[in-house]
Design an enzyme around this catalytic site. Structure first.
Site, short mmCIF file in Angstrom:
data_model
loop_
_atom_site.label_atom_id
_atom_site.label_comp_id
_atom_site.label_asym_id
_atom_site.label_seq_id
_atom_site.Cartn_x
_atom_site.Cartn_y
_atom_site.Cartn_z
CE LYS A 1 -20.23 54.85 -32.13
NZ LYS A 1 -20.29 53.49 -31.56
N GLY B 1 -23.71 49.82 -28.17
CA GLY B 1 -25.16 49.69 -28.25
C GLY B 1 -25.58 49.23 -29.63
O1 OSB Z 1 -21.27 50.32 -34.65
O2 OSB Z 1 -21.71 50.92 -32.67
C1 OSB Z 1 -22.10 50.60 -33.79
C2 OSB Z 1 -25.92 50.96 -33.95
C3 OSB Z 1 -26.25 49.87 -34.74
C4 OSB Z 1 -25.24 49.08 -35.24
C5 OSB Z 1 -23.91 49.37 -34.95
C6 OSB Z 1 -23.57 50.43 -34.14
C7 OSB Z 1 -24.61 51.26 -33.66
C8 OSB Z 1 -24.37 52.46 -32.86
C9 OSB Z 1 -25.49 52.95 -32.01
O3 OSB Z 1 -23.33 53.11 -32.91
C10 OSB Z 1 -25.28 52.65 -30.59
C11 OSB Z 1 -26.52 52.89 -29.78
O4 OSB Z 1 -26.68 54.02 -29.35
O5 OSB Z 1 -27.32 51.95 -29.55
MG MG Z 2 -19.33 50.54 -33.74
#
Ligand code: OSB
Ligand code: MG
Length: 376
Positions: free
Chosen positions: A162, A291
């Site tokens: 992603k 996450g």
């Molecule tokens: O939008 O998914 C999100 C991290 C912090 C805040 C928002 C998002 C994210 C990530 C990271 O995309 C996901 C992870 O690997 O913890």
């Molecule tokens: Mg997101």
């Protein structure tokens, strides 16, 4: 009946192994609020996923701290807590503050699993023995650095890449990645960086055969996402917009998205996460577990949740080492070369907490005690 004797709150500070950049800025370290419940001889843990700033959601670690200390913690200590699923009712009077609520509720589920002598995944209704894993790759200083990072994650076995995107870091990047890797499972996440004037621009991404486009428009929107979805063959996935089961029903019904990202903190705890999961499953909408740069405590809770049947797409639940030089759980979360995490079968969350390490990282603490039981 779960007797909660005390709620220990603490803030730990942890530097990230690598800076993480999204459309709303760069994170280099995390301030994390951990909850430890003390119940007779047992201890259970919860992690608050609220950020340092109110950019992803309107909560921050500081608002969550205040709400837990002044409102939610005392309510929990005063209540008859039968199980994790009792928490939404106990917290119902407090509007919003879902990440604060989730930190407590998830710790109660963690406790219930220990009392019931079952793995947390089983208590939640999980059926998977392994979960499929993807990675979320932040905006990089250069396209060359992004390509290098993707090559590393693919070599490690991750099943889905992603890409965080924003205006100026989208088409050129998708083109470069697709030229080198025409067939990988690829998605993007804009964290609300686009507006309706960008409709044609986003529609042109259909050529890249993305698995999904995550949260392209406003964080609180369904209607304009439904207009965008009509223009796309690519599925929209909503993250920020989905706060609860009713939001999921509205978004599905309006065709604002065809996939839902479930973050247990964003929806207010395991009870609501399961409700969103079930509502989506009944309507044929796949979900995956998002996450929030969690430590191993939140990560272990995400693994348990991801074992539910409708978590059919790879989630953003990945190895501890992608985030931390050293995690606060033992063993650290690892991913196999097939891009899978094994769901623990031990009682509870299935990972030990490294208490000494947590102590060393603690910068603030507070304990809330239950009122003494009066016997007459
Ligand atoms: O939008 O998914 C999100 C991290 C912090 C805040 C928002 C998002 C994210 C990530 C990271 O995309 C996901 C992870 O690997 O913890
Ligand atoms: Mg997101």
């Amino acid at each position: 009946m779960l007797n909660i004797d005390a709620i220990h709150m603490r803030e730990i500070n942890m530097p990230l192994a690598h800076p993480f950049e999204t459309s709303f800025g760069v994170t280099t370290g995390r301030r994390i609020l951990l909850i430890e419940l003390e119940s007779e001889s047992l201890t259970a843990w919860g992690e608050c996923v609220a950020g340092e700033h109110p950019y992803f959601s309107d909560e921050t670690i500081d608002t969550a701290w205040l709400m837990i200390e002044n409102e939610l913690g005392p309510s929990l200590l005063d209540a008859n807590v039968e199980r994790g699923g009792s928490c939404p009712d106990i917290f119902r009077q407090v509007r919003g503050h879902r990440m604060a609520k989730a930190a407590l509720e998830n710790a109660v589920w963690d406790l219930e699993a220990q009392v019931e002598n079952v793995p947390l995944a089983e208590l939640l209704g999980g059926i998977r023995t392994v979960i499929p894993c993807g990675v979320s790759i932040g905006i990089q200083p250069s396209p060359a650095q992004l390509m290098k990072k993707i090559a590393t994650e693919l070599a490690a076995g991750y099943q889905r890449i992603k890409l965080k995107c924003k205006p100026g870091w989208d088409i050129k990047i998708f083109e470069a990645v697709r030229n080198r890797w025409p067939d990988i499972t690829l998605s993007c996440d804009a964290n609300s960086a686009y507006r309706m004037k960008d409709l044609d621009h986003i529609a042109s991404w259909d050529q890249f055969n993305l698995l999904m486009i995550e949260q392209p428009l406003w964080y609180d929107d369904f209607y304009f996402h439904s207009m965008l979805q009509k223009r796309l063959t690519t599925d929209i996935c909503l993250d920020e917009s989905i706060r609860n089961r009713r939001d999921a029903l509205a978004a599905i019904d309006m065709e604002s998205c065809r996939i839902i990202n479930i973050k247990v903190g964003r929806v207010g705890g395991f009870s609501e996460a399961i409700a969103v999961h079930n509502a989506a499953e009944e309507r044929g909408i796949p979900v995956w577990c998002g996450g929030m740069l969690e430590t191993g405590i939140g990560r272990s809770h995400n693994i348990a949740l991801s074992s539910l049947p409708n978590f059919s797409l790879p989630g953003d639940v990945s190895a501890s080492s992608r985030y931390w030089a050293e995690d606060i759980i033992e063993p650290a979360v690892t991913v196999s070369d097939k891009g899978e995490i094994v769901v623990p079968t031990a009682v509870g969350r299935g990972f030990e907490v490294q208490r000494d390490r947590i102590e060393a990282l603690t910068v603030r603490r507070q304990t809330l005690h239950a009122k003494a039981h009066v016997t007459v």
